[in-house]
Design a protein around this motif. Sequence first.
Motif, short mmCIF file in Angstrom:
data_model
loop_
_atom_site.label_atom_id
_atom_site.label_comp_id
_atom_site.label_asym_id
_atom_site.label_seq_id
_atom_site.Cartn_x
_atom_site.Cartn_y
_atom_site.Cartn_z
N ASP A 1 0.82 -1.21 0.00
CA ASP A 1 0.00 0.00 0.00
C ASP A 1 0.86 1.26 0.00
OD1 ASP A 1 0.80 -0.62 2.64
OD2 ASP A 1 -0.86 0.51 3.50
N LYS A 2 1.99 1.24 0.67
CA LYS A 2 2.89 2.40 0.67
C LYS A 2 3.55 2.58 -0.69
CE LYS A 2 2.55 3.93 4.85
NZ LYS A 2 1.91 5.22 5.09
N ILE A 3 3.90 1.47 -1.33
CA ILE A 3 4.51 1.55 -2.66
C ILE A 3 3.52 2.15 -3.65
CG2 ILE A 3 5.39 0.16 -4.60
CD1 ILE A 3 6.59 -1.74 -2.49
N GLN A 4 2.27 1.69 -3.61
CA GLN A 4 1.26 2.22 -4.52
C GLN A 4 1.01 3.71 -4.28
OE1 GLN A 4 -1.96 -0.52 -3.76
NE2 GLN A 4 -1.52 -1.67 -5.64
N GLU A 5 0.92 4.11 -3.03
CA GLU A 5 0.71 5.52 -2.69
C GLU A 5 1.89 6.37 -3.16
OE1 GLU A 5 0.63 8.12 1.41
OE2 GLU A 5 -0.24 6.11 1.46
N TYR A 6 3.09 5.88 -2.90
CA TYR A 6 4.31 6.58 -3.31
C TYR A 6 4.35 6.75 -4.83
CZ TYR A 6 9.34 6.93 -4.34
OH TYR A 6 10.57 7.30 -4.84
N GLN A 7 4.09 5.66 -5.56
CA GLN A 7 4.13 5.73 -7.02
C GLN A 7 3.03 6.63 -7.57
OE1 GLN A 7 4.14 1.69 -8.47
NE2 GLN A 7 6.33 1.45 -8.08
N GLN A 8 1.88 6.64 -6.93
CA GLN A 8 0.76 7.45 -7.41
C GLN A 8 1.09 8.94 -7.32
OE1 GLN A 8 -2.01 6.01 -8.89
NE2 GLN A 8 -2.22 8.11 -9.61
N ILE A 9 1.78 9.34 -6.27
CA ILE A 9 2.16 10.75 -6.11
C ILE A 9 3.02 11.20 -7.29
CG2 ILE A 9 3.59 12.33 -4.72
CD1 ILE A 9 2.63 10.71 -2.24
N PHE A 10 4.00 10.37 -7.67
CA PHE A 10 4.88 10.72 -8.77
C PHE A 10 4.15 10.65 -10.12
CE2 PHE A 10 7.94 9.96 -5.49
CZ PHE A 10 8.99 10.80 -5.80
N THR A 11 3.32 9.63 -10.28
CA THR A 11 2.56 9.48 -11.52
C THR A 11 1.63 10.68 -11.73
OG1 THR A 11 2.66 7.07 -11.32
CG2 THR A 11 0.98 7.96 -12.79
N ASP A 12 0.99 11.12 -10.67
CA ASP A 12 0.10 12.29 -10.76
C ASP A 12 0.87 13.54 -11.15
OD1 ASP A 12 -2.01 10.67 -10.06
OD2 ASP A 12 -2.12 11.38 -7.97
N ALA A 13 2.16 13.59 -10.81
CA ALA A 13 2.99 14.75 -11.15
C ALA A 13 3.64 14.61 -12.53
CB ALA A 13 4.08 14.93 -10.09
N GLY A 14 3.29 13.54 -13.27
CA GLY A 14 3.76 13.39 -14.63
C GLY A 14 5.01 12.53 -14.80
N TRP A 15 5.38 11.79 -13.78
CA TRP A 15 6.57 10.94 -13.84
C TRP A 15 6.18 9.51 -14.16
CZ3 TRP A 15 11.42 12.84 -13.69
CH2 TRP A 15 11.57 14.16 -13.26
N GLN A 16 7.01 8.85 -14.95
CA GLN A 16 6.82 7.44 -15.30
C GLN A 16 7.79 6.62 -14.46
OE1 GLN A 16 7.93 6.47 -19.32
NE2 GLN A 16 7.30 4.35 -19.12
N TYR A 17 7.24 5.61 -13.79
CA TYR A 17 8.06 4.73 -12.95
C TYR A 17 8.76 3.71 -13.85
CZ TYR A 17 9.32 1.40 -9.28
OH TYR A 17 10.00 0.57 -8.43
N ILE A 18 10.09 3.63 -13.75
CA ILE A 18 10.86 2.70 -14.57
C ILE A 18 11.17 1.43 -13.80
CG2 ILE A 18 12.99 2.37 -15.88
CD1 ILE A 18 11.10 4.48 -17.04
N GLY A 19 11.58 1.57 -12.56
CA GLY A 19 11.91 0.39 -11.78
C GLY A 19 12.71 0.76 -10.54
N GLU A 20 13.23 -0.28 -9.91
CA GLU A 20 13.91 -0.11 -8.63
C GLU A 20 15.15 -0.98 -8.59
OE1 GLU A 20 14.76 -1.86 -4.74
OE2 GLU A 20 13.22 -2.79 -5.97
N MET A 21 16.22 -0.44 -8.02
CA MET A 21 17.42 -1.22 -7.78
C MET A 21 17.92 -0.87 -6.39
SD MET A 21 21.04 -1.51 -9.92
CE MET A 21 21.27 0.24 -10.05
N SER A 22 17.84 -1.82 -5.50
CA SER A 22 18.35 -1.66 -4.15
C SER A 22 17.79 -0.41 -3.47
CB SER A 22 19.89 -1.63 -4.19
OG SER A 22 20.40 -1.72 -2.91
N ASN A 23 16.48 -0.27 -3.51
CA ASN A 23 15.73 0.85 -2.91
C ASN A 23 15.89 2.18 -3.64
OD1 ASN A 23 14.43 -0.62 -0.89
ND2 ASN A 23 16.21 -0.46 0.45
N TRP A 24 16.64 2.22 -4.71
CA TRP A 24 16.69 3.41 -5.56
C TRP A 24 15.55 3.28 -6.57
CZ3 TRP A 24 19.34 7.78 -5.02
CH2 TRP A 24 20.46 7.78 -4.20
N ARG A 25 14.66 4.27 -6.59
CA ARG A 25 13.51 4.28 -7.51
C ARG A 25 13.87 5.17 -8.71
NH1 ARG A 25 10.52 0.36 -4.77
NH2 ARG A 25 11.12 0.68 -2.61
#
Length: 188
Positions: A66-90
């Motif tokens: 639920d925290k991951i979805q909320e976190y990603q939604q904030i960035f997506t709403d601001a126009g960012w596309q999520y690419i992926g994660e490596m060792s906690n780096w988003r």
Amino acid sequence: MDALTIKRTKWFWPWQDEKEETWLEEMSSEGLHLNSVHLPCIYTFERGEPRRYTYRLDYMPLNRADKIQEYQQIFTDAGWQYIGEMSNWRYWRTFNSNNNASEIFTDRESKIRKYQRLLGYMAFFLFFLVFIAFRVFPKQPLSSSGTLEIVNAFYLFAKLCYMILIPIYVVVVIQLLRRINQLRHAKL
């Protein structure tokens, strides 16, 4: 892997995230767009038309869905596309239509908090490594008879690893502290 994808391995230190972002932007300007990231520092790119993407990295340890979805939604709403994660780096990107680099952190304190989150984890692991080094490794070498030679070899190998890891962690912690200090004293 098909002809439309290409893999690159490139190492960046935790305080070099801006250098990594610049490299990813240069790759996109050459028509190689980040598709995914994996340990150990493996980047998969998709071939395409050269594009002006702005890439940004955020260090955010998240372990609840639920925290991951909320976190990603904030960035997506601001126009960012999520690419992926490596060792906690988003990894995030957005199309740069006007040659002005977009930012995910609009103020200095947000950038500082990113490095402080990373510093907290690095300091914890440094403490853990030092604690294990003093608790696990014997003060006296074991006698060299029979099967104890294998144990001695293991301890020697482990000590050598610690002699390499601990200084690396110390350097990383110092560099992160320097980066935080630079941001605190940077002019607005």
